[in-house]
Design an enzyme around this catalytic site. Structure first.
Site, short mmCIF file in Angstrom:
data_model
loop_
_atom_site.label_atom_id
_atom_site.label_comp_id
_atom_site.label_asym_id
_atom_site.label_seq_id
_atom_site.Cartn_x
_atom_site.Cartn_y
_atom_site.Cartn_z
N ASP A 30 1.12 -1.03 -0.15
CA ASP A 30 0.09 -0.06 0.09
C ASP A 30 0.94 1.42 -0.03
O ASP A 30 2.13 1.21 0.12
CB ASP A 30 -1.13 -0.07 1.34
CG ASP A 30 -0.36 -0.66 2.46
OD1 ASP A 30 1.05 -0.41 2.56
OD2 ASP A 30 -0.99 -1.01 3.41
N ASP B 45 -7.88 -3.18 14.29
CA ASP B 45 -9.10 -3.66 13.88
C ASP B 45 -9.14 -5.04 12.95
O ASP B 45 -10.26 -5.19 12.34
CB ASP B 45 -9.96 -2.39 13.11
CG ASP B 45 -9.14 -1.83 11.98
OD1 ASP B 45 -8.07 -2.44 11.56
OD2 ASP B 45 -9.46 -0.96 11.37
N HIS C 271 -7.24 -5.27 10.19
CA HIS C 271 -7.05 -4.95 8.72
C HIS C 271 -5.61 -5.69 8.38
O HIS C 271 -4.86 -5.68 9.30
CB HIS C 271 -7.24 -3.40 8.40
CG HIS C 271 -6.13 -2.73 8.88
ND1 HIS C 271 -6.26 -1.59 9.46
CD2 HIS C 271 -4.64 -2.74 8.73
CE1 HIS C 271 -5.23 -1.08 9.88
NE2 HIS C 271 -4.24 -1.38 9.50
N GLU D 194 -9.49 -1.96 5.51
CA GLU D 194 -10.18 -1.72 6.58
C GLU D 194 -11.51 -2.48 6.71
O GLU D 194 -12.06 -3.14 5.72
CB GLU D 194 -10.81 -0.07 6.59
CG GLU D 194 -9.53 0.88 6.32
CD GLU D 194 -8.73 1.00 7.74
OE1 GLU D 194 -8.54 -0.08 8.49
OE2 GLU D 194 -8.01 1.97 7.83
C1 F6R Z 1 1.48 -1.73 6.13
C2 F6R Z 1 0.08 -2.36 6.28
C3 F6R Z 1 -0.72 -2.02 7.41
C4 F6R Z 1 0.19 -2.62 8.65
C5 F6R Z 1 -0.80 -2.48 10.03
C6 F6R Z 1 -0.19 -2.82 11.30
O1 F6R Z 1 1.80 -1.80 4.65
O2 F6R Z 1 -0.26 -2.90 5.36
O3 F6R Z 1 -1.89 -3.22 7.50
O4 F6R Z 1 0.64 -3.74 8.59
O5 F6R Z 1 -1.55 -1.38 10.08
O6 F6R Z 1 0.77 -1.89 11.27
P1 F6R Z 1 2.18 -1.68 12.61
O7 F6R Z 1 3.03 -2.94 12.05
O8 F6R Z 1 2.49 -0.33 12.47
O9 F6R Z 1 1.35 -2.10 13.59
#
Ligand code: F6R
Length: 267
Positions: A67, A136, A138, A143
């Site tokens: 992303d 959450d 994701h 989301e």
């Molecule tokens: C990042 C991504 C997100 C993160 C998730 C957890 O490329 O796709 O889904 O993996 O938000 O983020 P952290 O690791 O910072 O807790």
């Protein structure tokens, strides 16, 4: 789903790096799907160490990131392109032309997203997709409520994700509200998925993903439909799993089987 519980985030990072490194050694031209965020940082650091000290060769590896924020220049310190360059790519011998991150500055987002999907297909598909998980539930920026068949597209971030990511931007106002993200359907097409989670703030999302029903409200739960997912968790992230002891037992037996297989192969 294979669930592996390690005692510390450091152990999670080392185990994940071993899995990536094994693939890179076995298939030097492999296609890796990569994630940003805090979770994979230790894994990247360990892979960099393996490159420097053990000669792990990334020269033929191709990567696709999950992303990117809409509106950020690649040189913006919070862009995911910048993150990947800083924390991984510039420390290893990967060809920068082999590294792909969605372009948050695209003018025609639909065309760009379709092109991203096509590029993944043209490269033979993703061999191993590394994933973190949001509080959450994701994966990537899919989301709650995202279609479980979704493809790469624009997505509006939830207030919870904006709040979580504000720690990198200094304030909530500075966090872009839109991102380009691979879809859940795109992720499910990867040959193997490696889901990493550390810390108690992820415990509920991990429980819902591994032991809850498959639901678009927890997009990571769609991984239950994938035939080859490895989940590596630290103790805190695994704390709410009802079948924790069973997963440990499976892993212990698995290690004995692998040791026996190795012994047989060595003669
Ligand atoms: C990042 C991504 C997100 C993160 C998730 C957890 O490329 O796709 O889904 O993996 O938000 O983020 P952290 O690791 O910072 O807790």
């Amino acid at each position: 789903m294979r669930v592996i519980v390690e005692s510390t985030p450091n152990e999670v990072a080392r185990h994940a790096a071993r899995i990536v490194a094994d693939l890179v050694r076995r298939k030097p031209k492999c296609v890796l799907g990569l994630a940003t965020g805090s979770t994979p940082l230790g894994m990247y650091a360990e892979l960099i160490r393996m490159h420097r000290e053990e000669g792990l060769d990334f020269s033929k590896v191709v990567t696709f990131n999950l992303d990117e924020y809409v509106g950020l220049e690649p040189a913006h310190p919070q862009s995911y392109r910048y993150f990947m360059d800083e924390h991984f790519f510039r420390h290893i011998n990967i060809d920068p032309r082999h590294t792909h991150v969605p372009d948050g500055r695209a003018l025609d987002f639909d065309a760009h997203c379709q092109q991203y999907e096509k590029l993944i297909r043209d490269c033979g598909g993703i061999d191993l997709q590394v994933l973190g998980i949001g509080r959450d539930g994701h994966i990537a920026f899919n989301e709650p409520g995202s279609s479980l068949g979704s493809r790469t597209r624009l997505k509006t971030l939830t207030a919870e994700t904006v709040r979580d990511n504000a720690r990198f931007f200094g304030s909530e106002e500075a966090v872009p509200r839109l991102a380009i993200t691979m879809g859940v359907g795109t992720i499910l097409e990867s040959r193997q998925c490696l889901l990493l989670a550390c810390g108690s703030s992820k415990a509920r999302a991990v429980r819902d993903t591994v032991e809850g029903p498959i639901t678009a409200q927890v997009t990571a739960s769609a991984l239950q439909l994938h035939r080859d997912v490895i989940c590596i968790l630290d103790e805190q992230a695994a704390a709410m799993l009802a079948r924790r002891d069973y997963y440990r037992e499976v892993e212990a037996l698995q290690s004995r089987l692998e040791a026996a297989r190795r012994a047989r192969a060595e003669g």
